[in-house]
Design a protein around this motif. Structure first.
Motif, PDB file in Angstrom:
ATOM      1  N   ALA A 102     -83.750  40.597  34.696  1.00 51.13           N
ATOM      2  CA  ALA A 102     -84.244  40.770  36.066  1.00 51.13           C
ATOM      3  C   ALA A 102     -84.313  42.246  36.440  1.00 51.13           C
ATOM      4  N   GLY A 110     -88.219  32.930  36.321  1.00 56.39           N
ATOM      5  CA  GLY A 110     -86.969  32.166  36.274  1.00 56.39           C
ATOM      6  C   GLY A 110     -85.743  33.048  36.154  1.00 56.39           C
ATOM      7  N   GLY A 168     -76.410  28.193  33.541  1.00 60.96           N
ATOM      8  CA  GLY A 168     -76.158  29.002  32.344  1.00 60.96           C
ATOM      9  C   GLY A 168     -76.956  28.506  31.156  1.00 60.96           C
TER      10      GLY A 168
HETATM   11  P1  NBP Z   1     -81.560  39.024  29.262  1.00 56.30           P
HETATM   12  O1  NBP Z   1     -81.333  39.178  30.710  1.00 56.30           O
HETATM   13  O2  NBP Z   1     -80.545  39.553  28.331  1.00 56.30           O
HETATM   14  O3  NBP Z   1     -82.986  39.678  28.911  1.00 56.30           O
HETATM   15  C1  NBP Z   1     -83.445  39.774  27.579  1.00 56.30           C
HETATM   16  C2  NBP Z   1     -84.905  39.451  27.504  1.00 56.30           C
HETATM   17  O4  NBP Z   1     -85.665  40.359  28.314  1.00 56.30           O
HETATM   18  C3  NBP Z   1     -85.448  39.613  26.086  1.00 56.30           C
HETATM   19  O5  NBP Z   1     -86.388  38.612  25.855  1.00 56.30           O
HETATM   20  C4  NBP Z   1     -86.091  40.988  26.140  1.00 56.30           C
HETATM   21  O6  NBP Z   1     -87.090  41.174  25.158  1.00 56.30           O
HETATM   22  C5  NBP Z   1     -86.701  40.938  27.491  1.00 56.30           C
HETATM   23  N1  NBP Z   1     -87.131  42.244  28.018  1.00 56.30           N
HETATM   24  C6  NBP Z   1     -86.402  43.297  28.452  1.00 56.30           C
HETATM   25 BR1  NBP Z   1     -84.598  43.412  28.398  1.00 56.30          BR
HETATM   26  N2  NBP Z   1     -87.146  44.316  28.895  1.00 56.30           N
HETATM   27  C7  NBP Z   1     -88.421  43.909  28.736  1.00 56.30           C
HETATM   28  C8  NBP Z   1     -89.669  44.520  28.997  1.00 56.30           C
HETATM   29  N3  NBP Z   1     -89.751  45.733  29.566  1.00 56.30           N
HETATM   30  N4  NBP Z   1     -90.787  43.828  28.697  1.00 56.30           N
HETATM   31  C9  NBP Z   1     -90.718  42.613  28.144  1.00 56.30           C
HETATM   32  N5  NBP Z   1     -89.557  41.975  27.875  1.00 56.30           N
HETATM   33  C10 NBP Z   1     -88.426  42.612  28.159  1.00 56.30           C
HETATM   34  O7  NBP Z   1     -81.838  37.492  28.906  1.00 56.30           O
HETATM   35  P2  NBP Z   1     -81.080  36.155  29.392  1.00 56.30           P
HETATM   36  O8  NBP Z   1     -79.609  36.314  29.409  1.00 56.30           O
HETATM   37  O9  NBP Z   1     -81.702  35.091  28.582  1.00 56.30           O
HETATM   38  O10 NBP Z   1     -81.543  35.993  30.906  1.00 56.30           O
HETATM   39  C11 NBP Z   1     -82.911  35.908  31.271  1.00 56.30           C
HETATM   40  C12 NBP Z   1     -83.010  35.858  32.771  1.00 56.30           C
HETATM   41  O11 NBP Z   1     -82.371  34.676  33.236  1.00 56.30           O
HETATM   42  C13 NBP Z   1     -82.319  37.008  33.487  1.00 56.30           C
HETATM   43  O12 NBP Z   1     -83.080  37.375  34.616  1.00 56.30           O
HETATM   44  C14 NBP Z   1     -81.012  36.441  33.922  1.00 56.30           C
HETATM   45  O13 NBP Z   1     -80.476  37.084  35.041  1.00 56.30           O
HETATM   46  C15 NBP Z   1     -81.413  35.014  34.217  1.00 56.30           C
HETATM   47  N6  NBP Z   1     -80.346  34.037  34.192  1.00 56.30           N
HETATM   48  C16 NBP Z   1     -79.378  34.090  33.261  1.00 56.30           C
HETATM   49  C17 NBP Z   1     -78.385  33.139  33.214  1.00 56.30           C
HETATM   50  C18 NBP Z   1     -77.335  33.183  32.164  1.00 56.30           C
HETATM   51  O14 NBP Z   1     -76.399  32.369  32.236  1.00 56.30           O
HETATM   52  N7  NBP Z   1     -77.426  34.043  31.191  1.00 56.30           N
HETATM   53  C19 NBP Z   1     -78.379  32.114  34.144  1.00 56.30           C
HETATM   54  C20 NBP Z   1     -79.383  32.046  35.070  1.00 56.30           C
HETATM   55  C21 NBP Z   1     -80.358  33.013  35.078  1.00 56.30           C
HETATM   56  P3  NBP Z   1     -86.719  41.778  23.704  1.00 56.30           P
HETATM   57  O15 NBP Z   1     -86.243  40.627  22.915  1.00 56.30           O
HETATM   58  O16 NBP Z   1     -88.001  42.325  23.235  1.00 56.30           O
HETATM   59  O17 NBP Z   1     -85.671  42.829  23.941  1.00 56.30           O
END
Ligand code: NBP
Length: 478
Positions: A76, A100, A130
């Motif tokens: 985010a 999302g 999560g």
């Molecule tokens: P992350 O928050 O760790 O984000 C990693 C992803 O973002 C990878 O796919 C990465 O691509 C991509 N990314 C980034 Br960093 N910078 C980018 C850019 N400039 N252009 C394109 N892609 C980019 O992933 P997550 O933990 O799976 O969470 C995803 C979202 O869901 C977040 O917003 C998070 O707050 C939300 N969320 C998380 C949870 C949880 O429990 N973890 C729960 C609910 C919501 P790459 O592979 O090329 O680096």
């Protein structure tokens, strides 16, 4: 294209959501900035359903049926804007971009407006539960236009958690940022719930003298009653866990400094802007913050104060029952405050959020899922205009029954020097709301004295000022 939906951003959340769509029979286009992640997803889980792996943005957009539904699951913040800028020029009128991620609702409002001007729907979606929830059924809180929900809702219903009565935990929360707003408040309530449970643990440990294993048992018992919830359940698991390295209770070897990623802080910041007293959530955020001030705590350790007095077995058991009452009453208060914030946000931004529908979609899939939420849904279904959950007949009766124990627990905590900011703030909120007169009248007098800020009277319309520095006569100030 043939894919019903596409997911870009395939870290743990995006990957699991894509698998969830695929497992539910939807063809999913998948894309990630770093293509190796896309390949890994298809290599590892390709047999779970129908995936279309896409290396480029153009390929990804071409893979989607129209109207295109393109879900962004990246970190985010700036990354979300970067991805929107990358895809928006490739999209056509009526396509739907779904975020999302855990975006701030103000960002979602800004993005929605910008894309709307380009004829593209933008839907900010709160996703809770999560990694596990993303894969097996999250609670889903979509905002955006009603028209976009018609095209998107049925797909989200396929992957959402199911409430005990079988209803999918997804609803159109309201326009633009309503979904992310409600997700934010969800997280604030989650902070407050966790803090209250932690205080209950602290009291059982310090005042009742229970061991972590015994407290785990107590929580398991509570979990069969009205406190039945995911957070109580996992708390019992954590408390029953023994550290393999030392043989000590796990909770005793963990450093007592709580961290936070910021959604609780957002809730409180927003509540301050809206003028909503979410004291339970604020105390929870402050309690985490205080715990992290290692030097401050170290230098304060010797400050004078009482310690806990030992209780005999029978008194300890009685006290534990009281803590259950205090926890339940305080929980009602923190949900009351959270739902007040939902209503205030809804009024401020014209969202027309249905609080009963929000309670309904929190019944499963999310971190605060609990039997209790069905009661809240019922309360709003019975009286849609309910001004405060505290005024619901059943909650009112339950607090009436719990309050002697609640007061006793807060008093005992104060006497024995156990900090219970959550329980205490909840009780203060309750007593302030039920008071005939508040000392706010005196506050107004002080403000008028030093700043000529004026006051209103109980017996006449209008604003008034007393000439404090003069003859202290009163003048009309309008
Ligand atoms: P992350 O928050 O760790 O984000 C990693 C992803 O973002 C990878 O796919 C990465 O691509 C991509 N990314 C980034 Br960093 N910078 C980018 C850019 N400039 N252009 C394109 N892609 C980019 O992933 P997550 O933990 O799976 O969470 C995803 C979202 O869901 C977040 O917003 C998070 O707050 C939300 N969320 C998380 C949870 C949880 O429990 N973890 C729960 C609910 C919501 P790459 O592979 O090329 O680096």
């Amino acid at each position: 294209g043939t894919a019903r939906i596409g997911v870009t951003g395939l870290a743990v959340m995006g990957r699991n959501l894509a698998r969830n769509f695929a497992r539910n029979g939807l063809t999913v286009a998948v894309h990630n900035r770093t293509a190796s992640r896309t390949r890994a997803l298809v290599d590892d889980f390709g047999d779970e359903g129908s995936f279309v792996a896409c290396e480029s943005a153009e390929e990804f957009v071409a893979a989607l049926e129209r109207p295109r539904r393109l879900m962004i699951m990246v970190k985010a913040g700036d990354a979300t804007d970067a991805v929107i800028e990358e895809f928006a020029p490739l999209l056509e009128e009526g396509d739907i971009v779904i975020d999302g991620g855990n975006a701030h609702f103000a960002d979602t409002r800004r993005r929605e407006k910008a894309l709307r001007e380009r004829g593209i729907h933008f839907v900010g979606v709160g996703v809770s539960g999560g990694e596990e929830g993303a894969l097996n059924g999250p609670s889903i809180m979509p905002g955006g236009s009603a028209a976009s929900y018609e095209a998107l809702g049925p797909l989200l219903e396929r992957i959402a958690a199911r409430a005990p009565d079988g209803t999918p935990c997804v609803t159109h929360v309201g326009p633009d940022g309503a979904g992310h707003f409600v997700k934010m408040v969800h997280n604030g309530i989650e902070y407050a719930d966790m803090q209250l449970i932690a205080e209950a643990y602290h009291l059982l440990r310090a005042v009742a003298g229970y061991s972590p294993a015994r407290i785990a048992e107590t929580f398991r018992t509570w979990n069969t009653g009205r406190l039945d919830s995911y957070l109580i359940e996992i708390t019992a698991e954590v408390l029953a866990h023994t550290d393999a390295a030392t043989g000590e209770p796990f909770v005793d070897v963990v450093a007592d400094r709580a961290e936070q990623k910021g959604t609780g802080r957002w809730t409180v910041q927003t509540a301050l802007d809206l003028g909503v007293p979410v004291s339970g959530i604020a105390e929870a955020v402050f309690a985490r913050s205080l715990s992290g001030h290692a030097e401050l705590r170290e230098s304060s350790r010797g400050l004078p104060g009482p310690g806990p007095a030992a209780l005999d077995e029978e008194a300890a058991a009685r006290f534990a029952d009281r803590v259950e009452q205090a926890l339940y009453a305080s929980k009602i208060v923190s949900y009351t405050q959270g739902f007040h914030q939902v209503r205030a946000g809804s009024e401020e931004y014209g969202w027309e959020v249905d609080p009963g529908a929000v309670a309904a979609i929190w019944r499963a899939g999310c971190i605060i899922r609990a039997a209790f939420l069905d009661r809240i849904r019922e309360a709003y279904d019975t009286r849609p205009g309910l001004p405060s959950l505290l005024t619901d007949k059943l909650f009112r009766e339950e607090i009436a029954a719990a309050q002697d124990d609640w007061r006793e627990v807060v008093a005992t905590a104060a006497r024995q020097g156990v900090p219970t900011p959550g329980f205490s703030a909840a009780l203060a909120y309750y007593d302030a709301l039920r008071a005939d007169r508040l000392p706010a009248a005196l506050t107004q007098g002080q403000r008028d004295f030093f700043g000529a800020h004026t006051y209103r009277r109980t017996d006449r319309e209008g604003a008034f000022h007393t000439l404090w520095a003069g003859d202290r006569s009163e003048v009309a100030a309008d």
